[in-house]
Design an enzyme around this catalytic site. Structure first.
Site, PDB file in Angstrom:
ATOM      1  N   THR A 177       0.844  -1.188   0.000  1.00 10.04           N
ATOM      2  CA  THR A 177       0.000   0.000   0.000  1.00 10.04           C
ATOM      3  C   THR A 177       0.884   1.245   0.000  1.00 10.04           C
ATOM      4  O   THR A 177       1.995   1.220   0.521  1.00 10.04           O
ATOM      5  CB  THR A 177      -0.878  -0.022   1.263  1.00 10.04           C
TER       6      THR A 177
ATOM      7  N   GLY B 151     -10.420  -3.078   2.636  1.00 10.53           N
ATOM      8  CA  GLY B 151      -9.402  -3.094   3.672  1.00 10.53           C
ATOM      9  C   GLY B 151      -9.402  -1.825   4.504  1.00 10.53           C
ATOM     10  O   GLY B 151     -10.378  -1.078   4.538  1.00 10.53           O
ATOM     11  N   ASP B 152      -8.263  -1.566   5.142  1.00  9.25           N
ATOM     12  CA  ASP B 152      -8.171  -0.398   6.015  1.00  9.25           C
ATOM     13  C   ASP B 152      -7.926   0.902   5.277  1.00  9.25           C
ATOM     14  O   ASP B 152      -8.273   1.983   5.771  1.00  9.25           O
ATOM     15  CB  ASP B 152      -7.036  -0.598   7.030  1.00  9.25           C
TER      16      ASP B 152
ATOM     17  N   ARG C 263     -13.994  -7.167  -1.262  1.00 10.19           N
ATOM     18  CA  ARG C 263     -13.265  -6.990   0.001  1.00 10.19           C
ATOM     19  C   ARG C 263     -12.806  -5.544   0.140  1.00 10.19           C
ATOM     20  O   ARG C 263     -12.301  -4.934  -0.791  1.00 10.19           O
ATOM     21  CB  ARG C 263     -12.054  -7.920   0.040  1.00 10.19           C
TER      22      ARG C 263
ATOM     23  N   THR D  76      -0.180   1.010   6.925  1.00  9.30           N
ATOM     24  CA  THR D  76       0.015  -0.048   5.946  1.00  9.30           C
ATOM     25  C   THR D  76       0.288  -1.354   6.671  1.00  9.30           C
ATOM     26  O   THR D  76       0.875  -1.357   7.754  1.00  9.30           O
ATOM     27  CB  THR D  76       1.189   0.283   5.003  1.00  9.30           C
TER      28      THR D  76
END
Length: 331
Positions: free
Chosen positions: A201, A231-232, A229, A251
């Site tokens: 990332t 992610g953060d 999906r 990350t």
């Protein structure tokens, strides 16, 4: 005010056997985007403009996992996500499930500036992109031949590969050689064995000469991830956060970062415990990740810069107005 400061990252968790040529390529790219940000800050650009500019550049280069060069889903397509936050008034914008937007970070900026919302995803984000006239490309633009090869290996191993740009042979540092039958791995993510832990990332944090903080994060996610999906990286408070105290970009293992609301926690312990920036970063990395692995970069409104990680390494670079500059990977 302590002057401007900037930090960039290209992912935390680096395989110790990463070829020297790959390490040098990463350092060269980090140095280039860092100098781009420095030049803009010296021209009195605002923090929010600089983080967008730097992350756009990282999205355009296929070396890291964002924009062109993004990881592939289980269906062999690219679904990208990004977020940006202006700490001045805690304004933010985020996008997920983007498949045709050349620079997702700029679409996130438009969500912040040109929509009544903070977060748009999938068809809604794509429709908004067309309405705003941003540059669109075919999904194939984001796909590289090496990622196609690594997706095949991921499917054969029936697992998720984090560092999908590693060579297809000769790696056994995490319990199994890539391409070989899957064996017990000491590393897991949400209970699934992984061959190599190294998500790439990208992110940037900046405090400008007026003490304004901003943060931006962008990613293609996980290789062989389930479609849909998230992610953060696009989640404000998890992968990205900025306020009048600091700016943070994270990350690593997205699910662990989400559970720990990692980026916001840095600001929270500064505000409520009175910790300095590096103290706050160290505290959060040590106490908020449970068994997860991650890293982060941060700046404070007084011109400080800091980073931390609890894994093998993190692609990173940072600089301050007083002339300090560093680009590194390992401890």
């Amino acid at each position: 005010m302590g002057g401007w400061a900037i930090a960039v990252h290209g992912g935390a968790g680096v395989d110790p056997n990463l070829p020297p040529q790959r390490q040098e390529q990463a350092k060269e790219l980090l140095t280039r985007v860092l100098n781009l940000g420095i030049s803009s800050l010296r021209s009195n650009a605002s923090a929010i403009d600089v983080v967008e500019l730097v992350v756009r550049e990282l999205e355009t280069d296929p070396l890291f996992n964002s924009g062109r060069g993004s990881a592939l889903t289980e269906k062999g397509t690219v679904e990208m996500e990004a977020s940006i936050m202006d700490g001045t008034k805690r304004r933010c914008g985020a996008v997920s499930g983007v498949t045709t937007v050349k620079n997702p970070i700029s679409l996130a900026r438009l969500v912040m500036d040109k929509s009544p919302h903070s977060y748009l995803a999938f068809t809604g984000a794509e429709n908004f992109a067309r309405q705003q006239g941003v540059e669109l490309v075919e999904n194939d633009y984001f796909i590289t031949p090496e990622n196609v090869g690594m997706l095949k290996l991921a499917k054969e191993a029936n697992t998720i590969l984090f560092d999908y740009r590693i060579p297809t042979s000769g790696y056994d540092s995490c319990g199994s050689a890539v391409g070989s039958p899957l064996t017990e791995s000491p590393l897991v993510m949400n209970g699934l064995p992984i061959n190599v832990y190294a998500p790439e990332t990208v992110g940037c944090v900046v405090v400008d000469s007026q003490g304004r903080c901003a943060a931006a994060t962008s990613t293609g996610g996980l290789m062989n991830k389930m479609t849909g999906r998230i992610g953060d990286s696009p989640l404000i408070g998890a992968g990205t956060y900025a306020c009048n105290v600091c700016g943070v970009s994270c990350t690593g293992e997205g699910e662990a970062i989400i559970r720990g609301t990692l980026a916001r926690e840095v600001a929270a312990v500064m505000e409520y415990k009175g910790l300095g920036l590096q103290e706050a970063v160290d505290f959060v990395i040590k106490n908020r990740l449970d068994e997860g692995f991650a890293g982060l970069i941060a700046v404070s409104n007084s011109g400080e810069v800091a980073y931390g990680f609890n894994c093998n390494g993190m692609f990173r670079g940072c600089a301050t107005e007083d002339g300090f500059m560093e680009v590194g990977i390992w401890e």
